[in-house]
Design a protein around this motif. Structure first.
Motif, PDB file in Angstrom:
ATOM      1  N   LEU A 196       0.881  -1.172   0.000  1.00 18.64           N
ATOM      2  CA  LEU A 196       0.000   0.000   0.000  1.00 18.64           C
ATOM      3  C   LEU A 196       0.916   1.218   0.000  1.00 18.64           C
ATOM      4  O   LEU A 196       1.462   1.608   1.034  1.00 18.64           O
ATOM      5  CB  LEU A 196      -0.879  -0.014   1.243  1.00 18.64           C
ATOM      6  N   PHE A 197       1.109   1.828  -1.158  1.00 17.93           N
ATOM      7  CA  PHE A 197       2.145   2.846  -1.352  1.00 17.93           C
ATOM      8  C   PHE A 197       1.604   4.231  -1.036  1.00 17.93           C
ATOM      9  O   PHE A 197       0.601   4.669  -1.606  1.00 17.93           O
ATOM     10  CB  PHE A 197       2.643   2.794  -2.797  1.00 17.93           C
ATOM     11  N   ARG A 198       2.273   4.919  -0.116  1.00 17.44           N
ATOM     12  CA  ARG A 198       1.933   6.314   0.196  1.00 17.44           C
ATOM     13  C   ARG A 198       2.767   7.207  -0.704  1.00 17.44           C
ATOM     14  O   ARG A 198       3.994   7.198  -0.627  1.00 17.44           O
ATOM     15  CB  ARG A 198       2.246   6.621   1.658  1.00 17.44           C
ATOM     16  N   ARG A 252      14.184   9.942  -3.321  1.00 17.35           N
ATOM     17  CA  ARG A 252      13.276  10.962  -2.792  1.00 17.35           C
ATOM     18  C   ARG A 252      13.877  11.703  -1.611  1.00 17.35           C
ATOM     19  O   ARG A 252      13.531  12.863  -1.370  1.00 17.35           O
ATOM     20  CB  ARG A 252      11.928  10.309  -2.426  1.00 17.35           C
ATOM     21  N   GLU A 264      11.108  -2.997   2.143  1.00 15.26           N
ATOM     22  CA  GLU A 264       9.721  -3.486   2.190  1.00 15.26           C
ATOM     23  C   GLU A 264       9.457  -4.334   0.949  1.00 15.26           C
ATOM     24  O   GLU A 264       8.754  -5.326   1.000  1.00 15.26           O
ATOM     25  CB  GLU A 264       8.754  -2.299   2.259  1.00 15.26           C
ATOM     26  N   TYR A 265      10.044  -3.901  -0.167  1.00 12.85           N
ATOM     27  CA  TYR A 265       9.918  -4.665  -1.404  1.00 12.85           C
ATOM     28  C   TYR A 265      11.317  -4.849  -1.985  1.00 12.85           C
ATOM     29  O   TYR A 265      11.942  -3.931  -2.468  1.00 12.85           O
ATOM     30  CB  TYR A 265       8.999  -3.954  -2.415  1.00 12.85           C
ATOM     31  N   ALA A 272       9.774   3.325   6.483  1.00  6.10           N
ATOM     32  CA  ALA A 272       8.872   2.174   6.326  1.00  6.10           C
ATOM     33  C   ALA A 272       9.375   1.056   7.239  1.00  6.10           C
ATOM     34  O   ALA A 272       9.180   1.114   8.452  1.00  6.10           O
ATOM     35  CB  ALA A 272       8.773   1.777   4.865  1.00  6.10           C
ATOM     36  N   LEU A 299       5.538   5.146   8.415  1.00  8.55           N
ATOM     37  CA  LEU A 299       4.477   4.142   8.275  1.00  8.55           C
ATOM     38  C   LEU A 299       4.538   3.282   9.537  1.00  8.55           C
ATOM     39  O   LEU A 299       5.302   2.314   9.617  1.00  8.55           O
ATOM     40  CB  LEU A 299       4.695   3.314   7.001  1.00  8.55           C
TER      41      LEU A 299
HETATM   42  N1  HPA Z   1       5.597   5.089   0.216  1.00  7.19           N
HETATM   43  C1  HPA Z   1       6.716   5.681  -0.132  1.00  7.19           C
HETATM   44  N2  HPA Z   1       7.896   5.147   0.034  1.00  7.19           N
HETATM   45  C2  HPA Z   1       7.949   3.938   0.560  1.00  7.19           C
HETATM   46  C3  HPA Z   1       6.823   3.262   0.932  1.00  7.19           C
HETATM   47  C4  HPA Z   1       5.574   3.858   0.767  1.00  7.19           C
HETATM   48  O1  HPA Z   1       4.517   3.325   1.082  1.00  7.19           O
HETATM   49  N3  HPA Z   1       7.220   2.073   1.444  1.00  7.19           N
HETATM   50  C5  HPA Z   1       8.553   2.052   1.358  1.00  7.19           C
HETATM   51  N4  HPA Z   1       8.998   3.177   0.832  1.00  7.19           N
END
Ligand code: HPA
Ligand code: PRP
Length: 163
Positions: A13-15, A51, A88-89, A115, A143
């Motif tokens: 679930l990407f924010r 980012r 996370e991924y 995360a 998160l």
């Molecule tokens: N949003 C943005 N960056 C991230 C996220 C997310 O949900 N998970 C890991 N990096």
């Protein structure tokens, strides 16, 4: 902020923070808040690719500090120090040029999202192996369910927003 299911892969679930940075008023407020929360004098702000770069550079300017990019493997000319970690991924390796981090420099680590904490923990390890004193970590968004703080015991962790 947008919430995007199944990005960049199924089950995540990407924010998406990009709309916040695209708004000039919110962007300025975010940078000012991150700078205001800095724990004492800062020599260097380290930002994680990609980012984190968007926030680390303006926060460094606001603090009168230098900026150090924490880059994904193979992007920086050597010598580099590197650390590999679980995301996370997927997995990732991050690198820093040690000669940009003077021994004992007070470093603030900045990223957009905390995360699982893997990126942040690897970054702290990397910077400290380069001789830095990591005095704090600041994030735009945490998160909370992913418990990234658990990988940063005893660290000063500042977040603007917890989801
Ligand atoms: N949003 C943005 N960056 C991230 C996220 C997310 O949900 N998970 C890991 N990096
Ligand atoms: C995202 C985010 C953090 C990291 C957080 O970056 O910007 O750097 O993941 O995840 P963690 O706490 O589970 O380690 P990503 O690797 O997706 O790269 P990008 O900034 O280049 O999109």
């Amino acid at each position: 902020m947008r919430t995007v299911p199944d990005f960049p892969e199924p089950g995540v679930l990407f924010r998406d923070i990009m709309p916040l940075l695209a708004d000039p008023v919110v962007f300025a407020e975010v940078v000012a808040a991150l700078a205001a929360d800095a724990p004492g004098p800062i020599d260097l702000v380290a930002g994680m690719e990609a980012r984190g770069f968007l926030l680390a550079a303006p926060v460094a300017m606001a603090l009168g500090a230098g900026v150090v990019p924490v880059r994904k493997a193979g992007k920086l000319p050597g010598p580099v120090a590197s650390a590999t970690y679980a995301l996370e991924y997927g997995t990732a390796t991050v690198e820093v040029q040690p000669f940009t981090v003077p021994d004992g420099s007070r470093v603030l680590v900045i990223d957009d999202v905390l995360a699982t904490g893997g990126t942040a923990a690897a970054t702290v390890d990397l910077l400290e192996r380069c001789g830095a004193e990591v005095v704090g970590l600041s994030f735009l968004v945490e998160l909370g369910a992913l418990r990234g703080r658990d990988l940063l015991p005893g660290r000063a962790v500042d977040v603007l927003l917890t989801l």
